[in-house]
Motif scaffolding. Sequence first.
Motif, short mmCIF file in Angstrom:
data_model
loop_
_atom_site.label_atom_id
_atom_site.label_comp_id
_atom_site.label_asym_id
_atom_site.label_seq_id
_atom_site.Cartn_x
_atom_site.Cartn_y
_atom_site.Cartn_z
N VAL A 146 -11.88 -8.10 8.17
CA VAL A 146 -12.35 -7.21 9.24
C VAL A 146 -12.96 -5.94 8.64
N VAL A 147 -12.29 -5.38 7.63
CA VAL A 147 -12.80 -4.16 7.00
C VAL A 147 -14.15 -4.43 6.34
N VAL A 148 -14.25 -5.57 5.62
CA VAL A 148 -15.53 -5.91 4.99
C VAL A 148 -16.61 -6.10 6.05
N GLY A 149 -16.28 -6.80 7.13
CA GLY A 149 -17.25 -7.03 8.18
C GLY A 149 -17.74 -5.76 8.83
N LEU A 150 -16.81 -4.85 9.14
CA LEU A 150 -17.20 -3.60 9.78
C LEU A 150 -18.01 -2.73 8.83
N SER A 151 -17.67 -2.75 7.54
CA SER A 151 -18.40 -1.90 6.60
C SER A 151 -19.80 -2.42 6.33
N MET A 152 -20.00 -3.74 6.49
CA MET A 152 -21.32 -4.32 6.24
C MET A 152 -22.17 -4.42 7.49
N ALA A 279 -19.95 0.00 -0.45
CA ALA A 279 -19.29 1.24 -0.07
C ALA A 279 -17.80 1.14 -0.40
N TRP A 280 -17.15 2.31 -0.41
CA TRP A 280 -15.72 2.31 -0.72
C TRP A 280 -14.93 1.49 0.30
N THR A 282 -15.98 -1.16 1.84
CA THR A 282 -16.18 -2.57 1.51
C THR A 282 -15.29 -2.99 0.34
N LEU A 283 -15.20 -2.14 -0.67
CA LEU A 283 -14.32 -2.45 -1.80
C LEU A 283 -12.86 -2.54 -1.36
N LEU A 284 -12.45 -1.64 -0.46
CA LEU A 284 -11.08 -1.69 0.04
C LEU A 284 -10.81 -2.99 0.78
N GLY A 285 -11.76 -3.40 1.60
CA GLY A 285 -11.60 -4.68 2.30
C GLY A 285 -11.52 -5.85 1.35
N GLY A 286 -12.35 -5.85 0.30
CA GLY A 286 -12.29 -6.92 -0.68
C GLY A 286 -10.96 -6.97 -1.41
N LEU A 287 -10.41 -5.80 -1.74
CA LEU A 287 -9.10 -5.77 -2.39
C LEU A 287 -8.01 -6.29 -1.46
N LEU A 288 -8.12 -5.97 -0.17
CA LEU A 288 -7.14 -6.49 0.79
C LEU A 288 -7.23 -8.01 0.90
N CYS A 289 -8.44 -8.55 0.86
CA CYS A 289 -8.60 -10.00 0.90
C CYS A 289 -7.91 -10.65 -0.28
N LEU A 290 -8.13 -10.11 -1.48
CA LEU A 290 -7.50 -10.66 -2.67
C LEU A 290 -5.98 -10.49 -2.64
N ALA A 291 -5.52 -9.34 -2.13
CA ALA A 291 -4.07 -9.11 -2.04
C ALA A 291 -3.43 -10.11 -1.09
N GLY A 292 -4.10 -10.40 0.01
CA GLY A 292 -3.56 -11.38 0.96
C GLY A 292 -3.45 -12.77 0.34
N VAL A 293 -4.46 -13.15 -0.43
CA VAL A 293 -4.40 -14.45 -1.11
C VAL A 293 -3.24 -14.47 -2.10
N ALA A 294 -3.04 -13.37 -2.82
CA ALA A 294 -1.93 -13.30 -3.78
C ALA A 294 -0.59 -13.41 -3.06
N VAL A 295 -0.46 -12.76 -1.91
CA VAL A 295 0.79 -12.84 -1.15
C VAL A 295 1.05 -14.27 -0.67
N SER A 296 0.01 -14.94 -0.17
CA SER A 296 0.19 -16.29 0.36
C SER A 296 0.51 -17.30 -0.74
N ARG A 297 0.07 -17.03 -1.98
CA ARG A 297 0.29 -17.96 -3.08
C ARG A 297 1.49 -17.59 -3.94
N TYR A 298 2.12 -16.43 -3.68
CA TYR A 298 3.23 -15.95 -4.52
C TYR A 298 4.46 -16.81 -4.30
N ARG A 299 5.09 -17.18 -5.39
CA ARG A 299 6.34 -17.94 -5.33
C ARG A 299 7.38 -17.21 -6.16
N PRO A 300 8.43 -16.68 -5.54
CA PRO A 300 9.45 -15.98 -6.33
C PRO A 300 10.18 -16.94 -7.24
N ARG A 301 10.50 -16.45 -8.41
CA ARG A 301 11.24 -17.28 -9.36
C ARG A 301 12.66 -17.49 -8.87
N ALA A 302 13.13 -18.71 -9.03
CA ALA A 302 14.49 -19.03 -8.60
C ALA A 302 15.49 -18.29 -9.47
#
Length: 335
Positions: A146-152, A279-280, A282-302
Amino acid sequence: MKTQPPARPRVLPPYLPTLGAVCFTVFAWASAFVSIRSAGAAYSPGALALGRLLAASLVLVVLLLLRREGLPPRGARRGILLSGLVWFAGYTVALNWGERLVDAGTASLLVNTGPILMALLAARLLGEALPPRLVAGMAVSFVGAVVVGLSMSSGSDGTTSVLGVVLCLLAAVAYATGVVAQKPALSYGTPLQITAYSCLTGAAACLPFAGRLAAEVPKAPLSATLNMLYLGVVPTALAFTTWTFALARMPAGKLGATTYAVPAIVVLLSWLLLGEVPAWLTLLGGLLCLAGVAVSRYRPRAAATPAVEDPRAVGHASGTDAPSGTGAASQKRHS
């Protein structure tokens, strides 16, 4: 003289090919947005879709012949037909058309509802789980989109084409539906078979645009035609094959969440290749996109659990059949 045993050959971790397939797909699909800007300026939506799918079909048929893979099994044909009509044909035409009526930021925002729809459809139709970490990661990534879309978004006149919004939403629905249709088909056919025959189905569905394509090719600049061919070879023929390879090895919802990295990569490629300094926001939105992917793929060690000793083993180690505590107590009573 002792002989050393021969060294065992190194075996790649089982997740590595799937990870490589996902990374290639995401980068290839991100590059498609850059190429569409050039090709879409010279070709109409239907003609661009047909040219792209014809180029992809040629590459995929050659790969089928080289690998000697024949017709797909009967059980896979329903998913191939639905995926070819809805995703390869419907999505491509709708997105090409929608991007002509709305700005790139709005189109990106609307199309990025696709992974959410995909996860919901996979949970409803395929019985896939929706773990909280996946839901949280997709929520963070969607906020970033959403942030990327609004900034672009240009927002020059403050209006947006209703038809363009509807077409982009239809593209998102077609994307999610096509992926969910492909998933069961992969139980019967190979990723290359599913991709190739889905692409051939999509190309056949776009044949009514053949006259338009034949009329536009001589007038189009060489760069636009080359971009159209690139769209067919890399983001379609190769990237859709690596996508189905990964889809056969992981849930559709989790795989769809990885595509939220596409907006961030598009921003980076536009910066490097087109000289479009983001723009800044847009960069913030891109970082949020990558952070969300990292959260969805994160697996805590047993957490390491302490080993529970077998009482009988302890007893045998101390020279008695009874547990050590019991043996010590009995010795006190007999003394």
